[in-house]
Design a protein around this motif. Structure first.
Motif, mmCIF file in Angstrom:
data_model
loop_
_atom_site.group_PDB
_atom_site.id
_atom_site.type_symbol
_atom_site.label_atom_id
_atom_site.label_comp_id
_atom_site.label_asym_id
_atom_site.label_seq_id
_atom_site.Cartn_x
_atom_site.Cartn_y
_atom_site.Cartn_z
ATOM 1 N N ILE A 161 -10.050 3.121 -5.326
ATOM 2 C CA ILE A 161 -10.080 2.604 -3.967
ATOM 3 C C ILE A 161 -10.221 3.780 -3.010
ATOM 4 O O ILE A 161 -9.490 4.773 -3.102
ATOM 5 C CB ILE A 161 -8.814 1.762 -3.665
ATOM 6 C CG1 ILE A 161 -8.931 1.112 -2.285
ATOM 7 C CG2 ILE A 161 -7.540 2.570 -3.818
ATOM 8 C CD1 ILE A 161 -7.860 0.053 -2.025
ATOM 9 N N ALA A 162 -11.188 3.699 -2.137
ATOM 10 C CA ALA A 162 -11.459 4.766 -1.170
ATOM 11 C C ALA A 162 -11.402 4.178 0.232
ATOM 12 O O ALA A 162 -12.051 3.174 0.525
ATOM 13 C CB ALA A 162 -12.820 5.401 -1.442
ATOM 14 N N TYR A 163 -10.622 4.849 1.106
ATOM 15 C CA TYR A 163 -10.475 4.412 2.499
ATOM 16 C C TYR A 163 -10.910 5.575 3.391
ATOM 17 O O TYR A 163 -10.221 6.595 3.505
ATOM 18 C CB TYR A 163 -9.018 4.025 2.770
ATOM 19 C CG TYR A 163 -8.785 3.391 4.128
ATOM 20 C CD1 TYR A 163 -8.991 2.042 4.316
ATOM 21 C CD2 TYR A 163 -8.347 4.157 5.208
ATOM 22 C CE1 TYR A 163 -8.779 1.444 5.552
ATOM 23 C CE2 TYR A 163 -8.134 3.581 6.450
ATOM 24 C CZ TYR A 163 -8.344 2.221 6.615
ATOM 25 O OH TYR A 163 -8.128 1.635 7.851
ATOM 26 N N VAL A 192 -10.791 12.069 11.468
ATOM 27 C CA VAL A 192 -11.780 11.695 10.455
ATOM 28 C C VAL A 192 -11.326 12.234 9.104
ATOM 29 O O VAL A 192 -11.324 13.461 8.893
ATOM 30 C CB VAL A 192 -13.170 12.225 10.812
ATOM 31 C CG1 VAL A 192 -14.179 11.840 9.729
ATOM 32 C CG2 VAL A 192 -13.613 11.696 12.162
ATOM 33 N N GLU A 193 -10.907 11.372 8.263
ATOM 34 C CA GLU A 193 -10.418 11.755 6.948
ATOM 35 C C GLU A 193 -10.766 10.659 5.950
ATOM 36 O O GLU A 193 -11.448 9.682 6.280
ATOM 37 C CB GLU A 193 -8.897 11.970 6.978
ATOM 38 C CG GLU A 193 -8.440 13.221 7.708
ATOM 39 C CD GLU A 193 -8.780 14.490 6.950
ATOM 40 O OE1 GLU A 193 -9.197 14.393 5.762
ATOM 41 O OE2 GLU A 193 -8.653 15.579 7.547
ATOM 42 N N ASN A 194 -10.254 10.770 4.750
ATOM 43 C CA ASN A 194 -10.342 9.686 3.756
ATOM 44 C C ASN A 194 -9.192 9.800 2.790
ATOM 45 O O ASN A 194 -8.680 10.894 2.537
ATOM 46 C CB ASN A 194 -11.684 9.702 3.028
ATOM 47 C CG ASN A 194 -11.730 10.732 1.923
ATOM 48 O OD1 ASN A 194 -11.303 10.485 0.808
ATOM 49 N ND2 ASN A 194 -12.239 11.938 2.247
ATOM 50 N N ASP A 195 -8.774 8.655 2.302
ATOM 51 C CA ASP A 195 -7.752 8.583 1.256
ATOM 52 C C ASP A 195 -8.364 7.854 0.071
ATOM 53 O O ASP A 195 -8.702 6.662 0.162
ATOM 54 C CB ASP A 195 -6.519 7.839 1.754
ATOM 55 C CG ASP A 195 -5.646 8.709 2.639
ATOM 56 O OD1 ASP A 195 -5.103 9.698 2.126
ATOM 57 O OD2 ASP A 195 -5.533 8.402 3.841
ATOM 58 N N GLN A 231 2.796 5.557 -0.441
ATOM 59 C CA GLN A 231 2.063 6.792 -0.203
ATOM 60 C C GLN A 231 0.640 6.652 -0.708
ATOM 61 O O GLN A 231 0.298 5.715 -1.421
ATOM 62 C CB GLN A 231 2.747 7.986 -0.901
ATOM 63 C CG GLN A 231 4.143 8.311 -0.423
ATOM 64 C CD GLN A 231 4.709 9.525 -1.124
ATOM 65 O OE1 GLN A 231 3.965 10.309 -1.713
ATOM 66 N NE2 GLN A 231 6.023 9.692 -1.049
ATOM 67 N N CYS A 232 -0.177 7.658 -0.320
ATOM 68 C CA CYS A 232 -1.514 7.797 -0.876
ATOM 69 C C CYS A 232 -1.491 8.858 -1.965
ATOM 70 O O CYS A 232 -0.469 9.520 -2.195
ATOM 71 C CB CYS A 232 -2.502 8.165 0.225
ATOM 72 S SG CYS A 232 -2.626 6.929 1.540
ATOM 73 N N SER A 233 -2.626 9.054 -2.591
ATOM 74 C CA SER A 233 -2.703 10.034 -3.675
ATOM 75 C C SER A 233 -2.358 11.434 -3.206
ATOM 76 O O SER A 233 -1.695 12.202 -3.913
ATOM 77 C CB SER A 233 -4.103 10.016 -4.291
ATOM 78 O OG SER A 233 -4.335 8.806 -4.963
ATOM 79 N N TYR A 285 0.732 0.916 -1.504
ATOM 80 C CA TYR A 285 0.450 2.243 -2.061
ATOM 81 C C TYR A 285 -1.045 2.331 -2.333
ATOM 82 O O TYR A 285 -1.712 1.347 -2.590
ATOM 83 C CB TYR A 285 1.286 2.503 -3.309
ATOM 84 C CG TYR A 285 0.953 1.635 -4.509
ATOM 85 C CD1 TYR A 285 0.128 2.110 -5.515
ATOM 86 C CD2 TYR A 285 1.480 0.357 -4.650
ATOM 87 C CE1 TYR A 285 -0.192 1.336 -6.628
ATOM 88 C CE2 TYR A 285 1.181 -0.433 -5.737
ATOM 89 C CZ TYR A 285 0.344 0.065 -6.727
ATOM 90 O OH TYR A 285 0.037 -0.716 -7.817
ATOM 91 N N TRP A 286 -1.574 3.542 -2.293
ATOM 92 C CA TRP A 286 -3.025 3.728 -2.301
ATOM 93 C C TRP A 286 -3.468 4.672 -3.413
ATOM 94 O O TRP A 286 -4.472 5.356 -3.289
ATOM 95 C CB TRP A 286 -3.505 4.233 -0.939
ATOM 96 C CG TRP A 286 -3.260 3.220 0.129
ATOM 97 C CD1 TRP A 286 -2.116 3.038 0.842
ATOM 98 C CD2 TRP A 286 -4.177 2.226 0.572
ATOM 99 N NE1 TRP A 286 -2.244 1.995 1.712
ATOM 100 C CE2 TRP A 286 -3.511 1.470 1.578
ATOM 101 C CE3 TRP A 286 -5.490 1.905 0.256
ATOM 102 C CZ2 TRP A 286 -4.115 0.417 2.238
ATOM 103 C CZ3 TRP A 286 -6.087 0.854 0.927
ATOM 104 C CH2 TRP A 286 -5.405 0.106 1.896
#
Length: 1264
Positions: free
Chosen positions: A657-659, A721-724, A698-700, A688-689
């Motif tokens: 999963i990418a956000y 501007v980021e990604n998780d 939390q995220c990774s 959770y991501w």
């Protein structure tokens, strides 16, 4: 009142007068029927019929309708006479009898001596006045002797008779009645197959209708105005049998229980409504005003109803007392009984009824009758006619389900007509009326309400002295009867000849005509498809005595469509030698889940099962808030039940999963409130991501402590501007069902998400193994429900000569699968008809410390046993035997309850009826059993590839590549050959096809090479020539399959399926394959589907699928049957290179290289090993972009009929022209020298070929 609610076991016979006992005959006055009371010793001590009585029976008149709950029998006192099995009939009038049916058998068990009493409690009480005991079996040393008792109680009934034009109206006290709960009960018996029993409706569109349609009971229910809210549920069959049937309808809101006799169907109504709103009235027996909406069958009910209750109101009692809320139009309150006598023709070979022809009438000749049957063929009437020289006949018969009338004037001359439209079939189990009228120079046939059919005559019809109904006499030495088909098997009533009714009771008493194999005064028809034994949505069809299941399109096979055609996981496909591609997998085997289509990513020793969804591309989101969030749904190519099974079966599952975010946070930085989340397969919110820690919000990057801003646990929470991106791998939550985004409402905020497919690896149960090291040990499990269908499969390896694999014991019934000798596996069971033993003997020992596969199945149609790839052993079950296995509550694996004949060795992958058993977990708490099984080959590492078999050794393992087209230590080195014009290889394979007798039933031995469920063909080739012949298979019936390159270089697969029709041509690839590059073609047959896969090296891969209707089994040589274009390609031959050619377990190229000089392999021209298979690397250079193409040919039938007691022959001839790479001959020959540990296996491979030399006299050939 119901007998189960109060005591209902009083004696109903002890006080009856002598006149209440009647019989078909009695041997003497002292053995008359009135001496047949239980425990009485008067007279001759019971009843016995005359020795010449062909159909003996004893009848008891209970003086009034009673509720009967049990019966008891005794033999004749002081004698050797008793009845060991009998049929119990019942009737309200002493006519039109009905059989009392046990769960799966007609006969009731009786006595084994003259004086002991055998009680039989009825599975469901019956309300009747007359009982008839019909002996079926009796004392082997004496004769029929019987004393009886009947137990039950009085039965009170409120009856109404409907004549087909009448009805009862129950009017409400208010304008409309709205109910959330309804209970409606009634009993009925009907004279016809159509009619409305109950109807009520409301102005808003609600209605309830209970009606008979084609002899079945249909409940139509509509709550609300929506069209989609309508429900139609059907129960029962053959309900126009003039016998009582009980109905109960219970509704609470949307939940409905609909019961007919003993069978209940539970369902929920559709739509938003919970209440049923009915205006003014309910009508029973019909609809008083025509044209009302919601009415499907407008015909009124014709028959009787009793004990009719609507929500506690006794409607018939109110009508009988003329209460104002009831209107009874033309209804009477006693049940009129039609005086109908039916006869059952029991045998399709020997039943007949011969009647004398009445005197000729001036108007001509006429015959009328009613019949019902399931059989598609049968004789109804054969009338010999007065003629001159050659005999003439008038024949009325059923042929292929249609009714035909034939006037035969000589052996070669006849006139024939059929009744009704071409689609009309009369073998539907319903009553049909047919009449024949000869008037002047024409014969008129009328069927039901269909238009009449006429035969024009050249002379007047004059019948001879007899008419034959149903069949002809067994010993017929003259021409008085002609039957061009089989005897009729079914029911007949209301026979009229020249308008004179035939008294069938006089026929039974011997006063009129003659007969054979007939039952009088009852119709013994049964609907064998009513409670469908066909599984997985297959279609049931039936004859009078049996049923069959059509498994087409279900993905299952077998007599009841119980066995899955597909493997349980991608891991199974890998072990079978398959490469990456789309495959159907059946996660629970024979269980209720349907197969699903997945992508198996097979790379090296790792196998990934990939399930995709409908939203694989990136999705942008703007303008969402927590109050109005964006919600994205994911629809997978499988149901969530199937996905749950996949995750449970797998060792590991994950989903990426990418956000991607621009000022779009995942959590509120002030209080940690989730602003976005995803929903798991159970519908629960997850925050959770990444990772496998569902409790951590939390995220990774937070878990790995590498977030862009260490003040946050997610990159996106930094509000830039980021990604998780993370991998979700907690199996209980997968797959992702929804994603919810609620923070893209601010200026410049935006989110984009990508959710990858569900990916799973490993098969938890394929290698779930245990070791039994004490003979008295076993694993004990709760037994499954296997009454009607049992399917068990597992792998074992042992050094012990015998041992029980699995056992379940009931009081008398049992199942057992065991290794009964070093080379024999036995499947034995008892369903109530005595033990049945199915034995399969292997040509090699099975206690060789190698894994062997066992599959045993028992269903209501047959039992079968298979070990490895040995021929399948099948035995059919008796047509009228017991159906249900009555087993105990405990299942024993690896031993028995008596701790005798225990198994020593390993068992793994144990599955029963689609349920995988966790052997390892149970072994942890069981003495004498340990988890796992020692040995390299027991792991799932995939040490041997491409159908290679792993062989355990004392210090390691080795790969047996005998059944592989590849060589080398791990069966990964390709075997390739090139040819020049004129060169060829002929490979001959043969194995016998035999019929073996087992317990006087035919047991088929099916060769493994000609599996009814699957075939696999694979080959790689490289050529610049077109046209060219790649492979051809010819059959004994001049059918063939050919794989060629056409003139334009396209791949073509030809099916010549009927010699009188043009062949079907399947072109999966339109582009030219004669391009000098290496291509691989894989053809896989799974049941009746053929999958074609063409791999373009360094380009792409293409799939195609074709459905077939039968299979290919027998092969022979000869090109004279080939189509011109195929023959032209064969004449051009093949110039190029072949690699890794395989047909099931046969590798012809490898056989040619390793077996020069063998009588089974002949080589013409020069043969040179090549390296064409090394020109491309499958694991790195194949880009797979798959697409399925559906081909539906008009005539897609492969192969002939599987015939018993003949030899099946498969012959492979590779015709390839022009050698390539001739200068490398010495180098390629050197590569055939494999490592020392392979030489013994290759010698064994040669020995396998020479083993067949003694069979050369019946060998035939098959060309490539």
């Amino acid at each position: 009142m119901c007998a189960s609610h109060y005591s209902c076991d009083g004696s109903l016979v002890s006080l009856l007068p002598a006149a209440s006992f009647q019989s078909s005959s009695h041997f003497s006055d002292s053995w008359a029927a009135y001496f047949a009371k239980l425990n009485k010793k008067d007279g001759g001590g019971g009843w016995s019929p005359e020795s010449t009585d062909r159909s003996p029976w004893l009848q008891v008149d209970l003086q009034d309708r009673m509720e009967v709950t049990a019966v008891a029998t005794q033999g004749r006192h002081g004698s050797t006479d008793w009845v060991s099995a009998y049929m119990l009939l019942y009737s309200d009038t002493g006519r039109m009898w009905k059989q009392y049916m046990l769960e799966d058998n007609v006969g009731v068990v009786g006595n084994v001596n003259p004086d002991s009493v055998v009680h039989h409690k009825l599975s469901q009480s019956i309300r009747t006045r007359f009982l008839r005991f019909v002996p079926l079996e009796w004392s082997p040393s004496g004769r029929v002797g019987l004393r009886v008792a009947v137990y039950g109680c009085a039965y009170r009934s409120y009856v109404a008779d409907f004549d087909g034009r009448s009805s009862l109206l129950y009017r409400f006290n208010q304008k409309s009645m709205s109910t959330v709960k309804d209970v409606i009960s009634l009993r009925f018996k009907s004279r016809q197959a159509e009619g409305v029993l109950l109807h009520g409706e409301g102005q808003r569109g609600d209605y309830i209708t209970l009606e008979l349609h084609r002899g079945r009971l249909a409940l139509h229910l509509n709550l609300g105005e929506l069209h989609s809210a309508r429900m139609v549920v059907t129960l029962g069959s053959l309900l126009d049998d003039l016998h009582w049937h009980s109905v109960l309808i219970e509704r609470f809101n949307k939940q409905v229980n609909f019961t007919l006799d003993r069978h209940t169907q539970h369902f929920r109504t559709k739509g938003d409504g919970d209440s049923l709103e009915v205006d003014y009235e309910l009508s029973f027996g019909g609809i008083p005003l025509p044209g009302k909406p919601g009415t499907f069958i407008r015909r009124n009910f014709h028959g009787c109803m009793e004990n009719l209750y609507y929500n506690g109101v006794n409607v018939i009692d109110l009508a009988k007392r003329r209460k104002p809320q009831i209107y009874s139009g033309n209804v009477t309150f006693s049940c009129s009984e039609p005086q109908l006598v039916a006869a059952t023709f029991q045998s399709s070979s020997s039943s007949f009824l011969s009647l004398p022809a009445p005197a000729q009438i001036l108007e001509g000749f006429s015959v009328r009758l009613q019949f019902r049957t399931w059989n598609p063929d049968g004789l109804l009437l054969s009338s010999p006619l007065i003629s001159g020289q050659e005999p003439r006949y008038l024949i009325l018969q059923i042929s292929s389900g249609r009714l035909h009338l034939t006037h035969q004037t000589s052996a070669l001359k006849m006139s024939e007509v059929s009744a009704g439209e071409e689609t009309l079939r009369v073998n539907d189990g319903l009553w049909h009326s047919v009449s024949l009228n000869a008037r002047g120079l024409q014969i008129i046939m009328t069927l039901d309400s269909e238009p009449a059919s006429t035969i024009q005559l050249k002379s007047y019809l004059e019948p001879k002295d007899k008419h034959y109904f149903g069949g002809c006499t067994i010993s017929q030495n003259d021409s008085s009867c002609l039957n061009p088909t089989m005897a009729f098997q079914g029911c007949v009533r209301l026979i009229l000849v020249n308008n004179q009714p035939v008294d069938l009771l006089s026929v039974q008493q011997g006063h009129l005509g003659s007969y054979n194999q007939l039952q009088f005064d009852l119709c013994g028809i049964r609907d064998r498809c009513l409670y469908n034994f066909c599984e997985h949505g297959s279609r049931c069809s039936q004859t009078w005595s049996s049923f069959s299941c059509d498994c087409t399109g279900t993905g299952y096979s077998g007599a009841t469509c119980h066995n899955s055609l597909y493997e349980a996981s991608c891991e199974h496909y890998r072990l079978a030698g398959s490469t990456s591609g789309y495959f159907p997998i059946d996660l629970d085997g024979s269980g209720p889940l349907d197969p699903i289509q997945v992508y198996c990513n097979i790379t090296g020793n790792k196998v990934w099962t990939v399930v995709r969804h409908n939203s694989s591309n990136a999705v942008r989101v703007r303008g969402s808030t927590l109050q109005k969030p964006y919600v994205g749904w994911f629809n997978y190519s499988a149901s969530f039940e199937q996905l749950k099974a996949l995750v449970s079966l797998s060792e590991h599952c994950e989903q990426r999963i990418a956000y991607h975010c621009r000022r779009s946070r995942l959590f509120n930085p002030w209080d940690g409130t989730p602003l976005s989340w995803w929903v798991d397969r159970r519908g629960e919110k997850r925050t959770y991501w990444g990772g496998i820690q569902p409790g951590v919000q939390q995220c990774s990057c937070g878990l790995e402590e590498n977030c862009a801003d260490m003040n946050y646990f997610c990159n996106c929470d930094a509000d830039r501007v980021e990604n998780d991106t993370g991998i979700l791998s907690y199996k209980e939550h997968l797959p992702v069902r929804e994603i919810v985004i609620g923070d893209t409402y601010r200026l410049g905020s935006e989110a984009m998400y990508v959710v990858g497919p569900l990916q799973c690896s490993g098969d938890k149960f394929l290698w779930n193994a245990v070791s039994f090291y004490q003979a008295a040990s076993y694993l004990q499990f709760p037994a499954l429900q296997v009454e009607l269908s049992l399917h068990v499969s597992f792998y074992f390896k042992t050094a012990s000569p015998s041992g029980v694999f699995v056992e379940n014991m009931g009081i008398e019934d049992f199942i057992r699968v065991e290794l009964s000798s070093p080379s024999t596996v036995t499947f034995s069971f008892n369903v109530g008809d005595g033990p049945v033993v199915l034995t399969l003997k292997s040509p090699v020992p099975l206690n060789d410390r190698q894994w062997h596969w066992v599959q045993a199945e028992r269903n209501v149609k047959e039992a079968c046993l298979q070990v490895d790839q040995l021929p399948l052993r099948i035995i059919e079950t008796p047509p009228d035997g017991h159906l249900r296995l009555q087993l105990g509550s405990q299942l024993f694996v690896g031993g028995t309850a008596t701790k005798q004949r225990g198994f020593l060795g390993c068992i793994r992958a144990f599955n029963m009826n689609g349920v995988n058993f966790d052997l390892e977990e149970r072994a942890k708490v069981t003495p004498g059993v340990s988890s796992g099984c020692a040995g390299h080959c027991s792991s799932s590492a995939g040490l041997c590839h491409n159908r290679g078999k792993c062989i355990e050794k004392s210090s390691g393992y080795m790969c047996d590549c005998t059944n592989s087209a590849y060589g080398g230590p791990s069966c990964t080195e390709e075997v390739s050959m090139s040819f020049e014009r004129g060169a060829s290889v002929t490979y001959i394979f043969q194995e016998p096809f035999s019929v073996i007798q087992n317990r006087s039933a035919a047991v088929l031995s099916v060769p493994s090479q000609y599996s009814k469920t699957r075939d696999n063909v694979a080959l790689s080739f490289q050529t610049t020539q077109s046209p060219a012949m790649l492979l051809t298979v010819n059959t004994l019936s001049q059918q063939y399959v050919a794989i060629i390159l056409a003139r334009n270089g396209s791949l073509q697969i030809w099916y010549q399926l009927h010699k009188e029709k043009r062949p079907d041509v399947f072109i999966p690839i339109l582009s030219s394959l004669a391009d000098g590059r290496l291509h691989r073609v894989q053809i896989q047959r799974e049941g009746k589907d053929v999958f074609v896969q063409v791999l373009y090296f360094n380009t792409y891969m293409k799939h195609a699928k074709q459905s077939l209707t039968c299979m290919l089994f027998f092969f022979q040589t000869g090109s004279d049957v080939l189509d011109d274009e195929v023959a032209h390609a064969g004449s051009k031959g093949f110039i190029g290179c072949f690699s890794s050619v395989q047909y099931n377990h046969v590798a012809p190229l490898k056989a040619a290289l390793l077996n020069r000089g063998s009588s089974l392999v002949s080589i013409r021209g020069h043969l040179l090993e090549s390296n064409c298979g090394a020109l491309a690397d499958l694991s790195t250079s194949v880009s797979r972009l798959g697409k399925f193409l559906e081909i539906n040919p008009d005539s897609a039938v492969i192969g002939g009929v599987v015939t018993a007691a003949v030899f099946s022959t498969l012959c492979v001839l590779a015709v390839m022209t022009r050698f390539l790479y001739q200068h490398r001959q010495a180098q390629r020959t050197a590569r055939l020298q494999e490592k020392e540990h392979q030489r013994s296996l290759e010698a064994a491979y040669r020995a396998e070929f020479h083993l067949h030399n003694s069979m050369r006299d019946s060998m035939q050939e098959y060309y490539i």
